[in-house]
Design an enzyme around this catalytic site. Sequence first.
Site, PDB file in Angstrom:
ATOM      1  N   GLU A 179       3.369   1.607   2.620  1.00 33.64           N
ATOM      2  CA  GLU A 179       4.456   0.620   2.524  1.00 33.64           C
ATOM      3  C   GLU A 179       4.428  -0.394   3.667  1.00 33.64           C
ATOM      4  O   GLU A 179       5.463  -0.849   4.139  1.00 33.64           O
ATOM      5  CB  GLU A 179       5.815   1.325   2.492  1.00 33.64           C
ATOM      6  CG  GLU A 179       5.910   2.398   1.425  1.00 33.64           C
ATOM      7  CD  GLU A 179       7.300   2.968   1.277  1.00 33.64           C
ATOM      8  OE1 GLU A 179       7.807   3.539   2.264  1.00 33.64           O
ATOM      9  OE2 GLU A 179       7.880   2.835   0.182  1.00 33.64           O
ATOM     10  N   ASP A 187       0.832  -1.205   0.000  1.00 33.65           N
ATOM     11  CA  ASP A 187       0.000   0.000   0.000  1.00 33.65           C
ATOM     12  C   ASP A 187       0.865   1.252   0.000  1.00 33.65           C
ATOM     13  O   ASP A 187       2.090   1.186   0.066  1.00 33.65           O
ATOM     14  CB  ASP A 187      -0.926  -0.011   1.214  1.00 33.65           C
ATOM     15  CG  ASP A 187      -0.147   0.078   2.521  1.00 33.65           C
ATOM     16  OD1 ASP A 187      -0.515   0.898   3.370  1.00 33.65           O
ATOM     17  OD2 ASP A 187       0.848  -0.671   2.698  1.00 33.65           O
TER      18      ASP A 187
END
Length: 639
Positions: free
Chosen positions: A353, A350
């Site tokens: 991270e 995402d």
Amino acid sequence: MCVFKRAIAGIGFAAAINLCSAQQCQPNVVNPTLPTNGQEVVLQSYSYCGGFLNATVYIANLDYDKLVTLYYTTRQNVSTPLSALSLGYISSIPNTTYEYWGSATSIYVDGISELLNLTYQATDIGKTYSQDLNINVVASGAPEPTLPGPPAPYASPSGLQDDITSWLSVGNDTQIGLAKSLMFANINPSLPDVANGTVVAARSGPTYPQQLPDYEYNWVRDASLTFDVVAKLYQVASSSSSKSTYETLLLEYANARAHEQTDPGLQTGLGEPKFYLNNTIFTGPWGRPQNDGPATSALTLIEFATAYLQNGGSIDTVKSEIYDSTNSPNAPVQRDLLFVASNWTSSSFDIWEEESSDHFYDRLVQRKALVQGAAFATLLGDDATSATLTAAVSPLTSSLSQFWDANRQLILYEYGPVLREKTSYKDVAVVLGVIHGYNNDGVFGYSNDEVLASMLSIATSFLSVYPIANITVDQTGGILGIPIGRYPEDVYDGYGTEPNGGNPWYLATAAMAEAFYRAVAELRTKGCVEVTNTSLPFFTYFAPSTQVQAGVTYVPGSPEFDGLTNAVLGWGDAFMRRIKYHAPQGGHLPEEYNRNNGSAQGAADLTWSYAALITAALARGDVSGSSQYAQNLADLPIN
């Protein structure tokens, strides 16, 4: 065109275990002793108590990176990617090669009937292990809770306010002028061995006075969103010198992106997340791939190239330096677009991270890239690429419906297992996805019912999380909007992680403001507000002074339409005022502001903070009817 017609945050593993004991949970011990037969993953114990699923697992410590998932069926005996828990590390087991992993996660919205299996992915060595369970689950302890609704509204702002107009007025010493200057200072920063066309994510790292956190890298995502601001300024600039500066920077960015695409150290193709400032690949352990970057990079350069051609630019330059990756080593866009078409179905990490899954943000920006990329390829005579991109649009668009959860009245930030105890499934990444991924074609637009419901749910989730949310007015009595963070369960404090460590972020608060401004602009263009059962709670909370009903359409000039849109504008300014209230002197915006006292913390001069504030200000300028705001900001010289 109008048609007239009639979460709860995770509380932490240890706290949940204590809650379980207090509620007289009945733990079920499946394997009381360590595995002795070489099994890599074994369920030790579990319980379902008071709406929480508690599980402890033995994991063989085979490598550093592990993904451990417990799959179950809902109370309807249905298994979906949502009915799964990603377990977390608890502790090592002394004198053994095993570790305890576990989860204590609220799943009462969907419930549970059976534990299906455990999987353990030892990602560094490319091995996956599993244990079949097929265990019927009986609840113990307190009954499952019910999903709460939004709280009562604490304010009723209305309309755009003079103090925010002044704060965002264009000038060298105003907040927006300083934000522009500070953002551009992070493009091609004055540091050793910096490649042209790169962006330092923040002035925080080894060569800066603030060395932690180390953000002294060129992130693909951050660079694309920063240069998106540059492209927007290029479009509207009337000053020839400003336009020339933006053009030079954007062509440098295109060249830098093409260089990244062919770096010999790529581990996950174009999904690599970050590079050093000399634009060589970072090869250390990291959350990879991150497949949103190619989409937003392509979108930024398509936006620039379109404006460049409209400004009389050479189509040969566009092909050789921006688009035609097949025939030019310096042109990145075609390659990025084809990567998106081939990889949109793949899970990736995402935007924070942290989690590998299928993410709403990724899908929406990927869709926009495919739609705009297909049209741009056609414009340049590349019908083959256009056809490839177009073929991916329909299945991707169809996949977006899975992110809407009617039980939660929420767009899920991801469609997959609960990770990092994010049991609320709420994340401002959904709002950022709309900002960067909406293609102005009716698919998850700003005034979409499901988007409005999600903005309400995400925004109000922070009221009970951040103590500074109790400060609701500034020194002059101006209403402060809700402080907005990444997600309510966040534990990252800008330097590391700690319980109750997550804070509001400047960029997240600015994103909420921008979404509110753009929702009003869209409603005005649409020519009505159609209130539905899904959108009614949004308007009830953010426009409590205007009485409306589901199933009724309100048109411009009516007290209801004007009341609703003015209230949403007022909240947009309230979110901006929250930033103003907690912004340090001198216009500098770091990453976060403290949940307890509002003081600035985290990475210094976060580039994304400035980019988010600028796009929110541009949205405000648009909805205010100020035709010159964007042009004046674009023409303001960069100090």
